[in-house]
Write a protein that holds these residues in place. Structure first.
Motif, PDB file in Angstrom:
ATOM      1  N   GLU A  32      -5.908   6.793  -8.899  1.00  0.00           N
ATOM      2  CA  GLU A  32      -6.373   7.206  -7.578  1.00  0.00           C
ATOM      3  C   GLU A  32      -7.213   8.457  -7.740  1.00  0.00           C
TER       4      GLU A  32
ATOM      5  N   THR B  79       0.857  -1.181   0.000  1.00  0.00           N
ATOM      6  CA  THR B  79       0.000   0.000   0.000  1.00  0.00           C
ATOM      7  C   THR B  79       0.890   1.227   0.000  1.00  0.00           C
TER       8      THR B  79
ATOM      9  N   TRP C  16     -10.343  -1.210  -5.706  1.00  0.00           N
ATOM     10  CA  TRP C  16      -9.816  -1.097  -4.345  1.00  0.00           C
ATOM     11  C   TRP C  16     -10.782  -0.384  -3.408  1.00  0.00           C
ATOM     12  N   ASP C  17     -12.028  -0.136  -3.829  1.00  0.00           N
ATOM     13  CA  ASP C  17     -12.911   0.725  -3.052  1.00  0.00           C
ATOM     14  C   ASP C  17     -13.294   0.176  -1.688  1.00  0.00           C
TER      15      ASP C  17
ATOM     16  N   SER D 246     -10.016   1.965  -0.313  1.00  0.00           N
ATOM     17  CA  SER D 246      -9.365   3.076  -0.990  1.00  0.00           C
ATOM     18  C   SER D 246     -10.219   3.536  -2.155  1.00  0.00           C
ATOM     19  N   ASN D 247     -10.030   4.773  -2.573  1.00  0.00           N
ATOM     20  CA  ASN D 247     -10.741   5.283  -3.733  1.00  0.00           C
ATOM     21  C   ASN D 247      -9.811   5.215  -4.939  1.00  0.00           C
TER      22      ASN D 247
ATOM     23  N   ALA E  55      -4.379   2.728   3.344  1.00  0.00           N
ATOM     24  CA  ALA E  55      -4.154   3.735   2.312  1.00  0.00           C
ATOM     25  C   ALA E  55      -4.388   3.131   0.938  1.00  0.00           C
ATOM     26  N   SER E  56      -4.224   3.954  -0.088  1.00  0.00           N
ATOM     27  CA  SER E  56      -4.366   3.467  -1.463  1.00  0.00           C
ATOM     28  C   SER E  56      -3.304   2.446  -1.773  1.00  0.00           C
TER      29      SER E  56
END
Length: 168
Positions: free
Chosen positions: A123, A59, A91-92, A95-96, A164-165
């Motif tokens: 992202e 991540t 990944w929602d 994460s966005n 995190a993303s």
């Protein structure tokens, strides 16, 4: 020699005669990349579609990896030994961001199956002015991982709250 033993000997002789280049690479199953991320791809449909799950071990901020859904398609699923494919991971869950992978499935001379992929991670950003920093690109090589039957990725996913993303 009985007919069963003869049939087995004939089958084994034919398997030995097929070179790895003639073996078809199969997408379904469990795969691991060089960052230790795992993905599990379901059986392909007749039109080459597939679904699965992806457990990232990487991540951006060292957050908690979680299982995310993936969906994809393979070109010419029954006609080509080294098919091309593409899939998207959403990944929602934590994460966005979304990542798309495009690649090809190969069988090496040793018989090892390898997925060579290129990915784009997008992202979400707050404005068009920030768009320049929203997309990352990279490569991953996946190798088949032998595992017991059934879905196992959820049992490997950590149970933590903030993440995190991801990067693939």
């Amino acid at each position: 020699m009985g007919s069963g033993a003869f049939a087995l000997a004939l089958f084994l002789a034919l398997v030995v005669c097929i070179s790895p280049a003639e073996r078809k690479c199969q997408l379904s199953g469990l795969w691991r990349n060089e960052q230790d991320s795992l993905m599990e791809i379901s059986a392909l449909t007749d039109d080459g579609g597939f679904q699965g799950e992806y457990l990232t071990r990487v991540t951006l901020a060292g957050g908690c990896p979680r299982v995310s859904p993936l969906k994809g398609a393979q070109q010419q699923p029954s006609e080509v030994a080294s098919p091309t494919f593409a899939f998207t991971v959403r990944w929602d869950i934590f994460s966005n961001a979304t990542t798309t992978f495009a690649g090809q499935c190969f069988v090496e001379a040793s018989g090892r199956e390898v997925l060579s992929t290129t990915w784009l991670l997008r992202e979400a950003v707050g404005s068009l002015e920030e768009d320049w920093k929203a997309t990352r690109v990279g490569r991953n090589i996946f190798t088949r991982k032998r595992a017991p039957g059934g879905k196992i990725l959820h049992s490997l996913s950590s149970s933590c709250e903030d993440a995190a993303s991801p990067t693939p």
